[in-house]
Write a protein that holds these residues in place. Structure first.
Motif, PDB file in Angstrom:
ATOM      1  N   HIS A 289       1.841  10.453  23.601  1.00 19.28           N
ATOM      2  CA  HIS A 289       2.619  10.627  22.375  1.00 19.28           C
ATOM      3  C   HIS A 289       2.345   9.410  21.489  1.00 19.28           C
ATOM      4  CE1 HIS A 289       4.738  13.690  24.618  1.00 19.28           C
ATOM      5  NE2 HIS A 289       5.082  12.794  25.523  1.00 19.28           N
ATOM      6  N   ILE A 290       2.179   9.638  20.208  1.00 19.74           N
ATOM      7  CA  ILE A 290       2.035   8.518  19.275  1.00 19.74           C
ATOM      8  C   ILE A 290       3.435   8.026  18.926  1.00 19.74           C
ATOM      9  CG2 ILE A 290       1.259   7.791  16.984  1.00 19.74           C
ATOM     10  CD1 ILE A 290      -0.935   9.921  17.195  1.00 19.74           C
ATOM     11  N   ALA A 291       3.644   6.723  19.063  1.00 24.93           N
ATOM     12  CA  ALA A 291       4.943   6.125  18.749  1.00 24.93           C
ATOM     13  C   ALA A 291       4.731   4.895  17.884  1.00 24.93           C
ATOM     14  CB  ALA A 291       5.691   5.746  20.025  1.00 24.93           C
ATOM     15  N   VAL A 292       5.589   4.727  16.896  1.00 27.28           N
ATOM     16  CA  VAL A 292       5.505   3.584  15.979  1.00 27.28           C
ATOM     17  C   VAL A 292       6.874   2.938  15.860  1.00 27.28           C
ATOM     18  CG1 VAL A 292       5.205   2.912  13.557  1.00 27.28           C
ATOM     19  CG2 VAL A 292       3.530   4.423  14.650  1.00 27.28           C
ATOM     20  N   ARG A 293       6.900   1.602  15.964  1.00 25.49           N
ATOM     21  CA  ARG A 293       8.107   0.820  15.688  1.00 25.49           C
ATOM     22  C   ARG A 293       7.788  -0.130  14.537  1.00 25.49           C
ATOM     23  NH1 ARG A 293      12.909  -0.408  18.026  1.00 25.49           N
ATOM     24  NH2 ARG A 293      12.385   0.809  19.877  1.00 25.49           N
ATOM     25  N   GLY A 294       8.606  -0.081  13.504  1.00 22.62           N
ATOM     26  CA  GLY A 294       8.354  -0.885  12.326  1.00 22.62           C
ATOM     27  C   GLY A 294       8.729  -2.345  12.519  1.00 22.62           C
ATOM     28  N   PRO A 295       8.070  -3.247  11.780  1.00 20.32           N
ATOM     29  CA  PRO A 295       8.363  -4.677  11.876  1.00 20.32           C
ATOM     30  C   PRO A 295       9.496  -5.074  10.939  1.00 20.32           C
ATOM     31  CG  PRO A 295       6.545  -4.348  10.381  1.00 20.32           C
ATOM     32  CD  PRO A 295       6.960  -2.970  10.854  1.00 20.32           C
ATOM     33  N   GLN A 296       9.934  -6.313  11.073  1.00 22.43           N
ATOM     34  CA  GLN A 296      10.914  -6.821  10.115  1.00 22.43           C
ATOM     35  C   GLN A 296      10.295  -6.942   8.727  1.00 22.43           C
ATOM     36  OE1 GLN A 296      12.602 -10.496  11.626  1.00 22.43           O
ATOM     37  NE2 GLN A 296      14.281  -9.376  12.616  1.00 22.43           N
ATOM     38  N   THR A 297       9.013  -7.350   8.685  1.00 23.43           N
ATOM     39  CA  THR A 297       8.311  -7.494   7.411  1.00 23.43           C
ATOM     40  C   THR A 297       6.944  -6.832   7.528  1.00 23.43           C
ATOM     41  OG1 THR A 297       9.418  -9.602   6.986  1.00 23.43           O
ATOM     42  CG2 THR A 297       7.437  -9.102   5.691  1.00 23.43           C
ATOM     43  N   LEU A 298       6.652  -5.925   6.613  1.00 24.52           N
ATOM     44  CA  LEU A 298       5.350  -5.266   6.607  1.00 24.52           C
ATOM     45  C   LEU A 298       4.303  -6.175   5.992  1.00 24.52           C
ATOM     46  CD1 LEU A 298       6.435  -1.702   5.462  1.00 24.52           C
ATOM     47  CD2 LEU A 298       5.109  -2.186   7.529  1.00 24.52           C
ATOM     48  N   LYS A 299       3.146  -6.266   6.622  1.00 26.13           N
ATOM     49  CA  LYS A 299       2.055  -7.077   6.106  1.00 26.13           C
ATOM     50  C   LYS A 299       1.237  -6.300   5.077  1.00 26.13           C
ATOM     51  CE  LYS A 299       1.454  -9.350  10.614  1.00 26.13           C
ATOM     52  NZ  LYS A 299       0.513  -9.534  11.750  1.00 26.13           N
ATOM     53  N   ALA A 300       0.819  -6.997   4.030  1.00 24.63           N
ATOM     54  CA  ALA A 300      -0.110  -6.399   3.077  1.00 24.63           C
ATOM     55  C   ALA A 300      -1.433  -6.116   3.778  1.00 24.63           C
ATOM     56  CB  ALA A 300      -0.321  -7.328   1.883  1.00 24.63           C
ATOM     57  N   ILE A 301      -2.216  -5.197   3.207  1.00 29.33           N
ATOM     58  CA  ILE A 301      -3.403  -4.704   3.893  1.00 29.33           C
ATOM     59  C   ILE A 301      -4.523  -4.460   2.890  1.00 29.33           C
ATOM     60  CG2 ILE A 301      -2.777  -2.263   3.702  1.00 29.33           C
ATOM     61  CD1 ILE A 301      -3.757  -1.899   6.587  1.00 29.33           C
ATOM     62  N   ASP A 302      -5.746  -4.576   3.345  1.00 27.02           N
ATOM     63  CA  ASP A 302      -6.931  -4.170   2.582  1.00 27.02           C
ATOM     64  C   ASP A 302      -7.685  -3.213   3.490  1.00 27.02           C
ATOM     65  OD1 ASP A 302      -9.476  -3.932   1.353  1.00 27.02           O
ATOM     66  OD2 ASP A 302      -9.271  -5.897   0.410  1.00 27.02           O
ATOM     67  N   VAL A 303      -7.750  -1.919   3.108  1.00 31.88           N
ATOM     68  CA  VAL A 303      -8.248  -0.914   4.041  1.00 31.88           C
ATOM     69  C   VAL A 303      -9.032   0.166   3.303  1.00 31.88           C
ATOM     70  CG1 VAL A 303      -6.112   0.450   3.906  1.00 31.88           C
ATOM     71  CG2 VAL A 303      -7.555   0.625   5.934  1.00 31.88           C
ATOM     72  N   ASP A 304     -10.068   0.675   3.955  1.00 27.78           N
ATOM     73  CA  ASP A 304     -10.873   1.780   3.433  1.00 27.78           C
ATOM     74  C   ASP A 304     -10.382   3.072   4.076  1.00 27.78           C
ATOM     75  OD1 ASP A 304     -12.891   3.703   2.896  1.00 27.78           O
ATOM     76  OD2 ASP A 304     -14.397   2.144   2.675  1.00 27.78           O
ATOM     77  N   LEU A 305      -9.947   4.026   3.241  1.00 30.48           N
ATOM     78  CA  LEU A 305      -9.376   5.280   3.727  1.00 30.48           C
ATOM     79  C   LEU A 305     -10.295   6.477   3.494  1.00 30.48           C
ATOM     80  CD1 LEU A 305      -5.704   4.794   2.462  1.00 30.48           C
ATOM     81  CD2 LEU A 305      -6.593   4.395   4.766  1.00 30.48           C
ATOM     82  N   GLU A 306     -11.579   6.211   3.271  1.00 32.47           N
ATOM     83  CA  GLU A 306     -12.498   7.313   2.977  1.00 32.47           C
ATOM     84  C   GLU A 306     -12.485   8.377   4.075  1.00 32.47           C
ATOM     85  OE1 GLU A 306     -16.805   7.089   1.218  1.00 32.47           O
ATOM     86  OE2 GLU A 306     -16.991   7.131   3.398  1.00 32.47           O
ATOM     87  N   ALA A 307     -12.350   7.964   5.320  1.00 29.19           N
ATOM     88  CA  ALA A 307     -12.388   8.908   6.432  1.00 29.19           C
ATOM     89  C   ALA A 307     -11.087   9.701   6.568  1.00 29.19           C
ATOM     90  CB  ALA A 307     -12.675   8.178   7.742  1.00 29.19           C
ATOM     91  N   ILE A 308      -9.975   9.156   6.042  1.00 25.53           N
ATOM     92  CA  ILE A 308      -8.669   9.823   6.198  1.00 25.53           C
ATOM     93  C   ILE A 308      -7.936   9.851   4.851  1.00 25.53           C
ATOM     94  CG2 ILE A 308      -8.401   9.440   8.666  1.00 25.53           C
ATOM     95  CD1 ILE A 308      -6.721   6.961   8.050  1.00 25.53           C
ATOM     96  N   PRO A 309      -8.521  10.510   3.838  1.00 24.50           N
ATOM     97  CA  PRO A 309      -7.954  10.433   2.482  1.00 24.50           C
ATOM     98  C   PRO A 309      -6.586  11.078   2.336  1.00 24.50           C
ATOM     99  CG  PRO A 309      -9.695  12.092   2.590  1.00 24.50           C
ATOM    100  CD  PRO A 309      -9.742  11.335   3.879  1.00 24.50           C
ATOM    101  N   ASP A 310      -6.239  12.049   3.189  1.00 20.43           N
ATOM    102  CA  ASP A 310      -4.934  12.696   3.046  1.00 20.43           C
ATOM    103  C   ASP A 310      -3.777  11.803   3.445  1.00 20.43           C
ATOM    104  OD1 ASP A 310      -5.900  15.026   1.962  1.00 20.43           O
ATOM    105  OD2 ASP A 310      -5.880  16.161   3.835  1.00 20.43           O
ATOM    106  N   THR A 311      -4.081  10.641   4.002  1.00 21.88           N
ATOM    107  CA  THR A 311      -3.027   9.685   4.349  1.00 21.88           C
ATOM    108  C   THR A 311      -2.793   8.652   3.245  1.00 21.88           C
ATOM    109  OG1 THR A 311      -4.450   8.000   5.389  1.00 21.88           O
ATOM    110  CG2 THR A 311      -3.804   9.880   6.752  1.00 21.88           C
ATOM    111  N   ALA A 312      -3.608   8.698   2.202  1.00 22.33           N
ATOM    112  CA  ALA A 312      -3.597   7.607   1.223  1.00 22.33           C
ATOM    113  C   ALA A 312      -2.292   7.504   0.458  1.00 22.33           C
ATOM    114  CB  ALA A 312      -4.768   7.770   0.252  1.00 22.33           C
ATOM    115  N   GLN A 313      -1.721   8.640   0.055  1.00 20.70           N
ATOM    116  CA  GLN A 313      -0.475   8.571  -0.712  1.00 20.70           C
ATOM    117  C   GLN A 313       0.662   8.005   0.135  1.00 20.70           C
ATOM    118  OE1 GLN A 313      -1.789  12.493  -1.468  1.00 20.70           O
ATOM    119  NE2 GLN A 313      -0.615  12.599  -3.353  1.00 20.70           N
ATOM    120  N   THR A 314       0.694   8.395   1.411  1.00 16.01           N
ATOM    121  CA  THR A 314       1.707   7.840   2.301  1.00 16.01           C
ATOM    122  C   THR A 314       1.578   6.327   2.375  1.00 16.01           C
ATOM    123  OG1 THR A 314       1.362   9.828   3.645  1.00 16.01           O
ATOM    124  CG2 THR A 314       2.786   8.127   4.554  1.00 16.01           C
ATOM    125  N   LEU A 315       0.357   5.851   2.564  1.00  9.76           N
ATOM    126  CA  LEU A 315       0.150   4.418   2.708  1.00  9.76           C
ATOM    127  C   LEU A 315       0.434   3.682   1.407  1.00  9.76           C
ATOM    128  CD1 LEU A 315      -0.645   2.335   4.818  1.00  9.76           C
ATOM    129  CD2 LEU A 315      -2.995   2.481   3.995  1.00  9.76           C
TER     130      LEU A 315
END
Length: 429
Positions: A289-315
């Motif tokens: 099962h995929i499980a995610v626990r969020g942090p106290q502070t989210l880190k900024a990110i630099d990421v290429d989403l070409e392979a998974i473009p349908d996730t881009a708006q969420t991110l």
């Protein structure tokens, strides 16, 4: 939307994948014998495919258990019962059927048309490839977009060139129809192929129905003529793209979400969205099962989403709550989706007080100084992913109003009911 008063904690079950359902529907329709598709997605997009196949003479029924039963036509559609066949704004339906429509009887025309936005979505490259393979096909209005007309009579086959930088669905469409060609189909990709995980998904589903294709480093892809799909029982995975909103809820609230029916064995590339959240500081269990626990502070990110473009708006919405500017790259295909998603996210995040720099294929997203977010009415542009992405913002921010929430019916008709059940009705822990 009403903000939650603390971290959310939930175990989530999701409906089936749109991408897999529409692939499996088409392959089952072309197959020899009967297929049963278990736990398919029932949404606007899949029901457009369902009804279009029925118009082409396929016996497709919805059982009381919510499964699709399909009696395959052995690679030979009937002449369409109506013209044009209306496919709404379903990109998978129009592209997959544009390639397969040539399997209608000789002399018959299959015309596919949709909503106004569909008439703006490019399909010229797919039509060009089909013409190279011997198919009589055209954009009715001559502008390289639907409506399209395809003349039946079969797929001669041979070699074709296909641009890889517009939509991987063009390639999927050709591959799925290719087994019924009169000679081998060889496709050479021009430039870089985007969204490669979707091609892997296509290969996986084709294999499940008994057909093999050869993928040489996403540059040359070949399907041998004479293969046939075989009817079977097929279990449709939960939708990994729609899972991203629920994982995002954990990320932005510092809570936890477990996906009960999606794990590391998924054939969908979007399941790896959890790994992107890991880079932002989330604790991720990528197992059965995929499980995610969020942090106290989210880190900024630099990421290429070409392979998974349908996730881009969420991110993009998640990035609005990070600790600094984030850059999301590889987004060119978002320009030709249900709306121009790059422009739409820029417009709507800006209303919330978030800084957005937009390029041809990227965003740089900067959270407002001192958390000075603004209330806003969010336009959804008849795009299901806009509505669901901004539901994530509504968990954190007061004053978020989402217009036309019913647009989620395209891929997730009961999204709002599940959202309330998992994050508002359930007891907060």
């Amino acid at each position: 939307m009403t903000p939650v008063d603390g971290p959310v904690h939930s175990a989530v079950r999701l409906p089936g994948s749109k991408s897999i359902t529409n692939r499996a529907l088409l392959l089952a329709a072309l197959a020899d014998g009967k297929s049963v598709l278990r736990d398919p997605l029932q949404s606007d997009d899949t029901l457009y495919m369902f009804e279009a196949l029925r118009s082409l003479g396929v016996d497709v029924t919805l059982t009381d258990a919510g499964d699709f039963e399909v009696i395959g036509v052995g690679g030979a559609f009937s002449a369409p019962a109506k013209s044009p066949i209306f496919i709404g704004n379903s990109g998978t339906t129009v592209r997959f059927l544009t390639a397969a429509a040539c399997l209608a009887p000789a002399g018959s025309d299959v015309v596919l048309d949709g909503v106004a936005r569909m008439r703006e979505r490019p399909i010229r490259d797919l039509l060009g490839a089909l013409i190279s393979l011997g198919v009589d096909a055209e954009s009715v209005n001559g502008h390289g977009c639907p409506p399209v007309r395809v003349r039946g009579g079969g797929l001669p086959g041979g070699k074709c060139l296909l641009r890889g930088d517009v939509s991987s669905q063009f390639l999927t469409a050709l591959l799925q129809a290719a087994p019924y060609a009169k000679q081998n189909v060889e496709i050479e990709i021009v430039g870089d192929l985007i969204s490669k995980p979707y091609v892997d998904m296509t290969q996986n589903v084709m294999h499940a129905f008994g057909v093999e294709m050869v993928n040489s480093n996403y540059r040359h892809l070949t399907v041998a003529a004479g293969q046939r799909y075989e009817g079977r029982e097929y279990d449709v995975e939960a939708d990994a793209s729609n899972a991203t909103y629920f994982l995002a809820a954990a990320a932005v609230t510092g809570g936890s979400v477990i996906l009960e029916n999606l794990g590391a064995g998924s054939i969908q590339g979007d399941a790896k969205f959890a790994r992107v959240l890991e880079q932002m500081g989330c604790d991720v269990d990528f197992g059965v099962h995929i499980a995610v626990r969020g942090p106290q502070t989210l880190k900024a990110i630099d990421v290429d989403l070409e392979a998974i473009p349908d996730t881009a708006q969420t991110l993009a919405v998640i990035a609005a709550f990070a600790d600094g500017p984030s850059t999301l790259r590889g987004l060119a295909s978002l320009r030709v989706k249900e709306t121009d998603r790059i422009a739409a996210i820029t417009n709507e995040l800006t209303k919330l007080g978030v800084g957005v720099e937009e390029g041809r294929d990227f965003w740089t997203i900067t959270p407002p100084a001192a958390g000075q977010y603004q209330p806003a009415e969010i336009k959804t542009y008849d795009d299901h992913r806009m509505a669901m992405s901004f539901a994530v913002a509504g968990l954190r921010l007061p004053g978020v109003t989402i217009l036309d929430p019913g647009c989620v019916a395209k891929t997730f008709p009961d999204f709002w009911e599940r959202w309330e059940k998992f994050f508002y009705t359930a007891k907060q822990q």
